[in-house]
Design an enzyme around this catalytic site. Structure first.
Site, PDB file in Angstrom:
ATOM      1  N   SER A 146       0.854  -1.203  -0.004  1.00 42.30           N
ATOM      2  CA  SER A 146      -0.019  -0.093  -0.081  1.00 42.30           C
ATOM      3  C   SER A 146       0.797   1.325  -0.166  1.00 42.30           C
ATOM      4  O   SER A 146       2.166   1.291   0.591  1.00 42.30           O
ATOM      5  CB  SER A 146      -1.008  -0.052   1.327  1.00 42.30           C
ATOM      6  OG  SER A 146      -1.303   1.431   1.641  1.00 42.30           O
ATOM      7  N   TYR A 159      -1.533  -0.581  10.096  1.00 41.72           N
ATOM      8  CA  TYR A 159      -1.661  -1.238   8.847  1.00 41.72           C
ATOM      9  C   TYR A 159      -0.525  -0.734   8.033  1.00 41.72           C
ATOM     10  O   TYR A 159       0.268  -1.484   7.158  1.00 41.72           O
ATOM     11  CB  TYR A 159      -2.934  -0.308   8.543  1.00 41.72           C
ATOM     12  CG  TYR A 159      -3.423  -0.711   6.856  1.00 41.72           C
ATOM     13  CD1 TYR A 159      -3.738  -2.024   6.379  1.00 41.72           C
ATOM     14  CD2 TYR A 159      -3.037  -0.073   5.814  1.00 41.72           C
ATOM     15  CE1 TYR A 159      -3.992  -2.672   5.262  1.00 41.72           C
ATOM     16  CE2 TYR A 159      -3.425  -0.267   4.647  1.00 41.72           C
ATOM     17  CZ  TYR A 159      -3.726  -1.640   4.259  1.00 41.72           C
ATOM     18  OH  TYR A 159      -4.117  -1.763   3.002  1.00 41.72           O
TER      19      TYR A 159
HETATM   20  N1  LIG Z   1      -8.841  -1.285  -0.951  1.00 43.81           N
HETATM   21  C1  LIG Z   1      -7.716  -0.391  -0.715  1.00 43.81           C
HETATM   22  O1  LIG Z   1      -7.938   0.629  -0.904  1.00 43.81           O
HETATM   23  C2  LIG Z   1      -6.153  -1.083  -0.665  1.00 43.81           C
HETATM   24  C3  LIG Z   1      -5.420  -0.118  -1.328  1.00 43.81           C
HETATM   25  C4  LIG Z   1      -3.700  -0.568  -1.012  1.00 43.81           C
HETATM   26  C5  LIG Z   1      -3.521  -2.009  -0.642  1.00 43.81           C
HETATM   27  N2  LIG Z   1      -4.794  -2.883  -0.320  1.00 43.81           N
HETATM   28  C6  LIG Z   1      -4.747  -4.256  -0.108  1.00 43.81           C
HETATM   29  O2  LIG Z   1      -5.247  -5.076  -1.105  1.00 43.81           O
HETATM   30  C7  LIG Z   1      -5.499  -6.242  -0.551  1.00 43.81           C
HETATM   31  C8  LIG Z   1      -6.663  -6.843  -1.220  1.00 43.81           C
HETATM   32  O3  LIG Z   1      -7.737  -5.827  -0.484  1.00 43.81           O
HETATM   33  P1  LIG Z   1      -9.045  -5.320  -1.093  1.00 43.81           P
HETATM   34  O4  LIG Z   1      -9.305  -3.921  -1.188  1.00 43.81           O
HETATM   35  O5  LIG Z   1      -9.373  -6.143  -2.329  1.00 43.81           O
HETATM   36  O6  LIG Z   1     -10.201  -5.898   0.131  1.00 43.81           O
HETATM   37  P2  LIG Z   1     -11.460  -6.780   0.149  1.00 43.81           P
HETATM   38  O7  LIG Z   1     -12.394  -6.654  -0.947  1.00 43.81           O
HETATM   39  O8  LIG Z   1     -11.805  -6.665   1.684  1.00 43.81           O
HETATM   40  O9  LIG Z   1     -10.606  -8.418   0.054  1.00 43.81           O
HETATM   41  C9  LIG Z   1     -10.001  -8.823   0.896  1.00 43.81           C
HETATM   42  C10 LIG Z   1      -9.536 -10.442   0.757  1.00 43.81           C
HETATM   43  O10 LIG Z   1      -8.778 -11.049   1.605  1.00 43.81           O
HETATM   44  C11 LIG Z   1      -9.520 -12.155   2.211  1.00 43.81           C
HETATM   45  N3  LIG Z   1      -9.142 -12.140   3.661  1.00 43.81           N
HETATM   46  C12 LIG Z   1      -9.445 -11.097   4.620  1.00 43.81           C
HETATM   47  N4  LIG Z   1      -8.902 -11.601   5.707  1.00 43.81           N
HETATM   48  C13 LIG Z   1      -8.342 -12.789   5.580  1.00 43.81           C
HETATM   49  C14 LIG Z   1      -7.791 -13.735   6.551  1.00 43.81           C
HETATM   50  N5  LIG Z   1      -7.740 -13.547   7.780  1.00 43.81           N
HETATM   51  N6  LIG Z   1      -7.604 -14.799   5.925  1.00 43.81           N
HETATM   52  C15 LIG Z   1      -7.823 -15.277   4.544  1.00 43.81           C
HETATM   53  N7  LIG Z   1      -8.408 -14.406   3.566  1.00 43.81           N
HETATM   54  C16 LIG Z   1      -8.414 -13.348   4.155  1.00 43.81           C
HETATM   55  C17 LIG Z   1     -11.127 -11.807   2.034  1.00 43.81           C
HETATM   56  O11 LIG Z   1     -12.011 -12.890   2.100  1.00 43.81           O
HETATM   57  P3  LIG Z   1     -12.662 -13.456   3.445  1.00 43.81           P
HETATM   58  O12 LIG Z   1     -13.087 -12.446   4.072  1.00 43.81           O
HETATM   59  O13 LIG Z   1     -13.499 -14.610   2.890  1.00 43.81           O
HETATM   60  O14 LIG Z   1     -11.349 -14.084   4.127  1.00 43.81           O
HETATM   61  C18 LIG Z   1     -10.836 -11.161   0.520  1.00 43.81           C
HETATM   62  O15 LIG Z   1     -10.941 -12.352  -0.238  1.00 43.81           O
HETATM   63  C19 LIG Z   1      -5.282  -6.304   0.905  1.00 43.81           C
HETATM   64  O16 LIG Z   1      -3.860  -6.676   1.152  1.00 43.81           O
HETATM   65  C20 LIG Z   1      -5.474  -4.546   1.109  1.00 43.81           C
HETATM   66  O17 LIG Z   1      -4.603  -4.449   2.329  1.00 43.81           O
HETATM   67  C21 LIG Z   1      -5.993  -2.384  -0.462  1.00 43.81           C
END
Ligand SMILES: NC(=O)c1ccc[n+]([C@@H]2O[C@H](COP(=O)([O-])OP(=O)(O)OC[C@H]3O[C@@H](n4cnc5c(N)ncnc54)[C@H](OP(=O)(O)O)[C@@H]3O)[C@@H](O)[C@H]2O)c1
Length: 246
Positions: A146, A159
């Site tokens: 991130s 985070y």
């Molecule tokens: N959205 C943003 O603004 C942003 C920005 C920078 C980086 N990121 C990073 O991008 C990545 C994906 O995020 P996203 O935005 O796509 O979020 P999201 O839509 O909330 O998806 C998160 C994914 O991770 C899984 N997950 C969460 N906790 C878990 C656990 N304890 N064990 C196994 N799986 C788990 C969830 O599935 P389940 O709930 O079924 O486990 C889901 O498939 C993350 O690492 C996040 O930090 C996001």
């Protein structure tokens, strides 16, 4: 062992991970998809197998459990017999002032966002090295970090620290392993339009956040590079006057 390259995508049930998995399938990767909930993974696997003719293994995993993470590595390694790409995307988001941020939440963030990446990649390193030796693209580790790991921001002391740790870890792994063809990249997006940011209080409007498609495309494009090019870090940010803010 299949002739197709094999990729493991964590957090593949929705958001960025789901779109990365879909694009990797379009490009002919066999897959292991994981997250905690099985149902969306089963639906994704059925869709990708029927539309793209690839093999998709579903491996429900709680990344906060080291035992679960070992089991995920074992399931992937056994089912495919090879590891060309690991996408370390599963992540927990949490914001809050440093002054009273609960230490237990900090520990959970580190377990899910950092320790799981470390353990999973360590377990699969022999197969990544084999891809590094024997394929044009080498073995790729793509960690979704991130912008908050690149530059500290208010409310992100925990985070952001997990994402900074991922960035440092990718660099160290690359310095140790890239001569053998294994390359780790930390992809560092600003805010992306996913469930994680849907209800985010703050100054960034939903319509200004990065589209999931662009982030997934940037990640998948790294798998098309040969093993002779190293990308340690890839920052994806919004248009405007501040390049280094989430
Ligand atoms: N959205 C943003 O603004 C942003 C920005 C920078 C980086 N990121 C990073 O991008 C990545 C994906 O995020 P996203 O935005 O796509 O979020 P999201 O839509 O909330 O998806 C998160 C994914 O991770 C899984 N997950 C969460 N906790 C878990 C656990 N304890 N064990 C196994 N799986 C788990 C969830 O599935 P389940 O709930 O079924 O486990 C889901 O498939 C993350 O690492 C996040 O930090 C996001």
């Amino acid at each position: 062992m299949s002739a197709n390259p094999a990729a493991l995508v964590t957090g593949a049930s929705r958001g960025i991970g789901r779109e990365i998995a879909r694009r990797l399938a379009v490009e002919g990767h066999d897959l292991t998809v994981s997250a905690r909930g099985r149902e969306p993974l089963d639906a994704l696997a059925a869709e990708l197998e029927s539309e793209h003719g690839v093999k998709v293994v579903v491996a429900p995993t709680d990344m906060s459990s080291t035992d679960d993470v070992h089991a995920l590595a074992e399931a992937h390694a056994t089912a495919h017999g090879r590891t060309d790409v690991i996408v370390l995307n599963a992540g927990m988001g949490a914001i809050g002032a440093f002054a009273d941020f609960p230490v237990r939440r900090l520990e959970k963030l580190f377990a899910i966002n950092v320790r799981s990446a470390y353990v999973l990649t360590q377990d699969l390193l022999p197969q990544l090295r084999e891809a590094g030796r024997s394929t044009h693209h080498g073995g790729k580790v793509l960690a979704i970090a991130s912008t908050t790991g690149v530059v500290g921001e208010p409310l992100n002391s925990a985070y952001g620290a997990t994402k900074a740790a991922l960035i440092s870890w990718c660099e160290a792994v690359t310095t140790e392993e890239s001569a053998a063809g294994v390359i780790a990249t930390a992809v560092c997006p600003g805010y992306v339009q996913t469930a994680m940011t849907e209800h985010l209080p703050g100054e960034v409007a939903w319509e200004d956040m990065l589209p999931v498609d662009d982030v997934a495309e940037a990640v998948v494009s790294l798998t098309r590079l040969s093993r002779r090019t190293v990308v340690p870090q890839l920052v994806l940010t919004r248009p405007g006057r501040h390049l280094w803010r989430a």
